[in-house]
Motif scaffolding. Structure first.
Motif, PDB file in Angstrom:
ATOM      1  N   ALA A 712       0.791  -1.266   0.013  1.00  0.00           N
ATOM      2  CA  ALA A 712      -0.107   0.027   0.152  1.00  0.00           C
ATOM      3  C   ALA A 712       0.838   1.239  -0.012  1.00  0.00           C
ATOM      4  O   ALA A 712       0.550   2.160   0.786  1.00  0.00           O
ATOM      5  CB  ALA A 712      -0.911  -0.057   1.298  1.00  0.00           C
ATOM      6  N   LEU A 713       1.803   1.182  -0.851  1.00  0.00           N
ATOM      7  CA  LEU A 713       2.873   2.334  -0.739  1.00  0.00           C
ATOM      8  C   LEU A 713       2.317   3.568  -1.244  1.00  0.00           C
ATOM      9  O   LEU A 713       2.567   4.719  -0.837  1.00  0.00           O
ATOM     10  CB  LEU A 713       4.100   1.943  -1.856  1.00  0.00           C
ATOM     11  CG  LEU A 713       4.940   2.948  -2.002  1.00  0.00           C
ATOM     12  CD1 LEU A 713       5.683   3.452  -0.727  1.00  0.00           C
ATOM     13  CD2 LEU A 713       6.061   2.633  -3.180  1.00  0.00           C
ATOM     14  N   VAL A 714       1.561   3.758  -2.076  1.00  0.00           N
ATOM     15  CA  VAL A 714       0.758   4.752  -2.631  1.00  0.00           C
ATOM     16  C   VAL A 714      -0.147   5.710  -1.584  1.00  0.00           C
ATOM     17  O   VAL A 714      -0.205   6.624  -1.261  1.00  0.00           O
ATOM     18  CB  VAL A 714      -0.150   4.754  -3.986  1.00  0.00           C
ATOM     19  CG1 VAL A 714      -1.054   5.877  -4.231  1.00  0.00           C
ATOM     20  CG2 VAL A 714       0.809   4.138  -5.052  1.00  0.00           C
ATOM     21  N   ASP A 715      -1.026   4.629  -0.662  1.00  0.00           N
ATOM     22  CA  ASP A 715      -1.809   5.195   0.200  1.00  0.00           C
ATOM     23  C   ASP A 715      -0.929   5.501   1.412  1.00  0.00           C
ATOM     24  O   ASP A 715      -1.006   6.763   1.710  1.00  0.00           O
ATOM     25  CB  ASP A 715      -2.485   4.227   0.906  1.00  0.00           C
ATOM     26  CG  ASP A 715      -3.680   3.408   0.211  1.00  0.00           C
ATOM     27  OD1 ASP A 715      -3.824   4.347  -0.975  1.00  0.00           O
ATOM     28  OD2 ASP A 715      -4.005   2.467   0.128  1.00  0.00           O
ATOM     29  N   ALA A 716       0.447   4.915   1.487  1.00  0.00           N
ATOM     30  CA  ALA A 716       1.128   5.686   2.571  1.00  0.00           C
ATOM     31  C   ALA A 716       2.008   6.941   2.194  1.00  0.00           C
ATOM     32  O   ALA A 716       2.129   7.938   3.161  1.00  0.00           O
ATOM     33  CB  ALA A 716       2.570   4.548   3.043  1.00  0.00           C
ATOM     34  N   LEU A 717       2.167   7.112   1.109  1.00  0.00           N
ATOM     35  CA  LEU A 717       2.726   8.372   0.482  1.00  0.00           C
ATOM     36  C   LEU A 717       1.823   9.447   0.555  1.00  0.00           C
ATOM     37  O   LEU A 717       1.931  10.715   1.092  1.00  0.00           O
ATOM     38  CB  LEU A 717       2.968   8.213  -0.782  1.00  0.00           C
ATOM     39  CG  LEU A 717       4.278   7.283  -1.116  1.00  0.00           C
ATOM     40  CD1 LEU A 717       4.400   7.301  -2.885  1.00  0.00           C
ATOM     41  CD2 LEU A 717       5.499   7.683  -0.605  1.00  0.00           C
ATOM     42  N   GLU A 718       0.350   9.165   0.337  1.00  0.00           N
ATOM     43  CA  GLU A 718      -0.597  10.202   0.375  1.00  0.00           C
ATOM     44  C   GLU A 718      -0.978  10.642   1.843  1.00  0.00           C
ATOM     45  O   GLU A 718      -1.104  11.727   2.049  1.00  0.00           O
ATOM     46  CB  GLU A 718      -2.029   9.650  -0.056  1.00  0.00           C
ATOM     47  CG  GLU A 718      -2.050   9.703  -1.603  1.00  0.00           C
ATOM     48  CD  GLU A 718      -3.140   8.869  -2.266  1.00  0.00           C
ATOM     49  OE1 GLU A 718      -4.088   8.260  -1.443  1.00  0.00           O
ATOM     50  OE2 GLU A 718      -3.495   9.236  -3.499  1.00  0.00           O
ATOM     51  N   LEU A 719      -0.779   9.682   2.780  1.00  0.00           N
ATOM     52  CA  LEU A 719      -1.000  10.035   4.226  1.00  0.00           C
ATOM     53  C   LEU A 719       0.380  10.659   4.884  1.00  0.00           C
ATOM     54  O   LEU A 719       0.334  11.636   5.907  1.00  0.00           O
ATOM     55  CB  LEU A 719      -1.118   8.711   4.907  1.00  0.00           C
ATOM     56  CG  LEU A 719      -2.607   8.101   4.589  1.00  0.00           C
ATOM     57  CD1 LEU A 719      -2.556   6.647   5.651  1.00  0.00           C
ATOM     58  CD2 LEU A 719      -3.500   8.809   5.178  1.00  0.00           C
ATOM     59  N   GLY A 720       1.650  10.464   4.415  1.00  0.00           N
ATOM     60  CA  GLY A 720       2.569  11.022   5.030  1.00  0.00           C
ATOM     61  C   GLY A 720       3.280  12.057   4.253  1.00  0.00           C
ATOM     62  O   GLY A 720       4.109  12.529   5.104  1.00  0.00           O
ATOM     63  N   LEU A 721       2.832  12.567   3.267  1.00  0.00           N
ATOM     64  CA  LEU A 721       3.358  13.697   2.627  1.00  0.00           C
ATOM     65  C   LEU A 721       2.406  14.901   2.448  1.00  0.00           C
ATOM     66  O   LEU A 721       1.194  14.617   2.247  1.00  0.00           O
ATOM     67  CB  LEU A 721       4.035  13.355   1.201  1.00  0.00           C
ATOM     68  CG  LEU A 721       5.282  12.242   1.311  1.00  0.00           C
ATOM     69  CD1 LEU A 721       5.580  11.844  -0.177  1.00  0.00           C
ATOM     70  CD2 LEU A 721       6.460  13.164   1.988  1.00  0.00           C
TER      71      LEU A 721
END
Length: 904
Positions: A712-721
């Motif tokens: 779920a890398l894309v979701d992690a990027l949206e949450l973390g950046l």
């Protein structure tokens, strides 16, 4: 020279050279001239338009098509107005209006379109049309990995060195170091190509002709002769200093040891350290050694009495003789070093050409040299004659960035048509446009003096019109006022009185202002002293330094300024703001400051795709799967968004792995060890265990796609950046997956080869790197970029950051070049280092090069200011640079602005 008018500049029946200031509409001129040429009957395939980037070529072509498409739908009245705008004279106006509805259709139906592209794209066209005798050249293509090609050529060349060449190369490595030798050899190859293009067979004639072994023998003989003459003087001085107190006995012993040592084995370093020091005021290329000021104390002179002046004279004799010896030795070493470089580069160039012939690919320099060889060959005349038959209009944009080699090819073509006063009637018409004040690419071979040489040649031999434009449609009144206040002192002088002419603004009269932000002082670094390595949590706290804290403070001041301007001026979105820096060194600190303040931004600091953080995470995973023993990559992956462990949990796990003699990944393969670690380690170990067999079985693209989806890398990027950075990161993930699919067609699951290949590409030139991803939409964000990357762009508000920093010292080997006045021949060439002592002739060339560097520095400042439409601000960290000081004299201090800052 005459003032620019569309009637002159856009007339396809004239050859024209235009010197146009920033924002004056150079692209509009090119578009209008091409469109008008097609409108007046020029066939589409007869247009050759050259520029320096694919992006600029695409924009030019797009504008031409849009202009002609719009023209085809105009009413006769609208078409007449547009033709008048393009400078069509009355006697041809009605014929053009009649053709207006059909010119776009003719363009679409033409079997050949206008050629709008880069010089290198044109070179490939020339090579593709090479006659049968040059069939090899017709297959030549640009290498996608020129750095790898050069490394392969170097390996082949180094394996074939003769014993004498190997000895010379080894001496060169001892002199310069391996890295500098490699850089210097490829620089020499590049210069050799340029020399041979203009003067075939002249390369080695420019070499000093001094054998390195002979130079060493001569230096040794000269040193021994000087030592013999200096030893009696040293003996006398040793006795003199021996008469003094104990503090002078060390100096006396040094002089005594020197006076008694055999001349062939004496070391001069001890003597130099004892007596002499570098003269810090001596210019580069004139290293001077002077007697230490404290060498003779007042007490010493009092002890010696009347003999003091005699001993002082003896010391000066040593000083002068030693300085002369070192100067002679340094000049011999410099000439021998250059001789070796130029000799070895000839073999390296042959190896490169042989590899290019075998692989049918070359770097850009090789393709340019091949095109020039072809044009200057006996068959070149017939080749250019074929281009004559099809070409009516030759246009070159940004001509100030042209290299002497590029102008040499154009001149070779045009010389066939150049008469005593006017060219032949059927000769192609030439249109060059540029601005020497915006020449900032000398490191790529751009030479602003080519512009003047070409302008003079086209005027005298080709009957070209010379036009100038000093009115800008981009910059508002406040920005133009700043230009007119700052630039004359920087650009105009005894040798360049008219380099800068006063500018006027044709921009709409809207609000604007020019400011300087408070200079960040070095004393402010005391507020944030770095922690020692023992006190710092190295997993969580980055290393800090005084300079870092200063530039972070600068970034915070810039952020506060932009925030105030954004809030005060509703017509000023983030996307209309740019922060420019001369080098990317401190962009990270500005990014950090913007993140703290919540300002959205996009930055070109990270360069290519392979340097982006999320791509680095995926590459670390690939390395870990290929090399499971890599604890560094394992830690990287575990703490990345792919897994998401907290860094604080790593030391304990690493400690257990060290105790058991295992790698971290091996430890995570043990269920009992993972259970002992507990917490989120179970999930992390499960992820890595599931990925390992897939990495061994799946093609690269499929493996990475699975990892991205499962983690779920894309979701992690949206949450973390922040939103803008998340969009860019997601685009980078897509771009990297696409790159992995392209690599070897996505066939073989060879992670190690994939990792090695990308590591090889990462070591290449910046232009060779895979491009970063393009987000799905454009975001309202401030742009952070280097000055060179901002060329050709504009914004409502521009901040020039780090404008008070000193230039970095260049310790690499550099080349002094003396061109002929017409830029058609290299007359002298010198390879030198900062520590070298140069001859008078070399110093004259160095002085000229320094002036050219200072001129380019002024050009960079001009480019920075002219990116701004309405607002310009300068900021800096105390460091001695001149830009901040110069600009701040003519701008308003930001802290003094009250009320509505946009009203400044």
């Amino acid at each position: 020279m005459r003032a620019l008018t569309p009637a002159l500049a856009c007339d396809p029946r004239r050859s024209v050279v235009v010197e146009a200031c920033a924002g004056s509409g150079k692209t509009w001129l090119l578009t209008a001239r091409i469109a008008r040429a097609l409108l007046e009957g020029c066939t589409p395939g007869a247009v050759l338009a050259l520029t320096f980037t694919n992006k600029a070529a695409e924009e030019m072509q797009s504008r031409v098509w849009e202009a002609l498409e719009a023209l085809s739908g105009f009413s006769p009245q609208e078409a007449r107005a547009r033709c008048l705008e393009w400078g069509v004279p009355e006697d041809r106006l009605e014929a053009c209006v009649e053709q207006a509805p059909r010119v776009f259709e003719r363009l679409l139906l033409s079997p050949e379109r206008p050629f709008v592209g880069t010089f290198h794209a044109w070179y490939l066209r020339l090579l593709a049309s090479a006659p049968i005798g040059f069939a090899r050249l017709s297959r030549l293509t640009p290498s996608q990995k020129p750095s790898a090609l050069r490394r392969m050529a170097f390996r082949r060349w180094s394996q074939q060195l003769s014993a004498s060449e190997a000895s010379a190369f080894a001496w060169l490595v001892r002199e310069l170091g391996t890295k500098r030798v490699l850089e210097a050899l490829w620089q020499a190859v590049s210069w050799q190509r340029q020399v041979e293009v203009h003067s075939p067979g002249q390369w080695l004639r420019l070499a000093p002709g001094l054998d390195w072994e002979q130079a060493l023998r001569d230096n040794s003989a000269a040193q021994q002769a000087w030592v013999r003459s200096a030893q009696p003087i040293a003996a006398t001085l040793a006795r003199a200093f021996g008469e003094l107190d104990d503090k002078r006995h060390e100096l006396a012993n040094t002089l005594l040891d020197f006076s008694l040592a055999p001349p062939e084995s004496v070391s001069l370093d001890h003597l130099e350290r004892a007596l002499l020091t570098d003269d810090k005021t001596a210019p580069v290329g004139r290293r001077q050694l002077r007697l230490k000021k404290t060498l003779i104390r007042k007490a010493d002179a009092a002890t010696w009495g009347s003999r003091a002046s005699h001993f002082t004279d003896l010391l000066h004799q040593l000083e002068e003789g030693y300085a002369a010896l070192r100067q002679q030795q340094a000049q011999r070493c410099q000439q021998a070093r250059q001789e070796v470089l130029m000799t070895l580069s000839s073999g390296l160039l042959r190896a490169m050409d042989a590899l290019a012939a075998a692989s049918d690919e070359s770097d850009f320099d090789g393709i340019e040299a091949a095109a020039l060889d072809l044009v200057q060959s006996p068959q070149g005349a017939s080749l250019l004659a074929r281009w004559d038959c099809r070409t009516e209009q030759i246009l070159v944009d940004e001509f100030q960035d042209t290299s002497p080699s590029q102008w040499a090819l154009l001149r070779a073509w045009l010389e066939a048509h150049a008469g005593q006063s006017l060219p032949e009637a059927h000769a192609p018409k030439v249109f060059l446009v540029g601005d020497p004040k915006q020449s900032i690419y000398q490191f790529r071979g751009g030479d602003p003096r080519v512009f003047e040489a070409a302008r003079r040649w086209l005027y005298t031999r080709y009957g070209a019109e010379l036009l100038t434009a000093d009115a800008t449609r981009r910059c508002g009144g406040a920005v133009v006022g700043l230009l007119n206040a700052v630039m004359p002192d920087l650009m105009n002088g005894p040798q360049a009185i008219e380099r800068y002419r006063p500018h006027t603004s044709l921009a709409p009269p809207v609000s604007g202002g020019v400011f300087h932000l408070p200079l960040v002082l070095k004393s402010e670094a005391e507020r944030a002293q770095p922690l020692s390595s023992l006190d710092r949590d190295w997993l969580n706290e980055p290393r800090s330094a005084a300079s870092s804290s200063l530039h972070l403070e600068e970034g915070r001041r810039i952020a506060a300024f932009l925030k105030a301007m954004h809030e005060a001026d509703g017509s000023l979105p983030w996307s209309e703001m740019r922060v420019l820096v001369r080098a990317r060194t401190h962009l990270a600190h500005i990014e950090q400051a913007f993140a703290e303040c919540g300002i959205p931004y996009v930055s070109d600091r990270s360069g290519g795709l392979l340097e982006q953080p999320v791509v680095q995470d995926l590459l670390a995973l690939c390395r870990l799967m290929a090399y499971p023993y890599s604890d560094q990559d394992c830690c990287h992956v575990l703490c990345s968004p792919l897994v998401g462990l907290h860094p604080a949990s790593l030391p304990a796990a690493l400690g257990v792995a060290r105790e058991r003699g295992l790698s971290l990944l091996e430890l995570l393969s043990s269920p009992s060890a993972v259970d002992a670690l507990g917490g989120s380690w179970t999930q992390a170990a499960g992820q890595l265990a599931g990925w390992r067999p897939l990495a061994a079985a799946l093609p690269i693209h499929d493996f990475l796609s699975h990892v991205v989806a499962e983690s779920a890398l894309v979701d992690a990027l949206e949450l973390g950046l922040p939103v803008v950075q998340a969009a860019q990161a997601k685009a980078n993930v897509r771009a990297f997956l696409h790159l992995s699919l392209q690599w070897e067609g996505g066939r073989l699951p060879s992670l190690s080869r994939f990792v090695h290949d990308l590591a090889d590409r990462a070591q290449g030139e910046r232009d060779e790197q895979p491009a970063v991803g393009i987000p799905d939409q454009q975001w309202d964000a401030v742009t952070l970029q280097s000055l060179h990357a901002a060329k050709g762009l504009e914004a409502q508000l521009v901040v020039l950051a780090s404008a008070a920093a000193n230039d970095r010292n260049d310790t690499s080997l550099r080349w002094l070049v003396e061109w002929s006045e017409g830029r058609d021949r290299i007359e002298a060439l010198d390879a030198w280092l900062t520590r070298d002592v140069l001859s008078d002739a070399q110093m004259a060339r160095l002085d000229l090069q320094i002036k050219e560097s200072e001129a380019e520095s002024a050009n960079l400042l001009y480019v920075a200011i002219t990116r701004a439409k309405r607002y310009f601000a300068v900021s800096g960290v105390e460091g001695g640079g001149s830009w901040y000081a110069r600009v701040s004299q003519h701008t308003q201090a930001w802290e003094e602005v009250s009320g509505d800052p946009s009203a400044g």
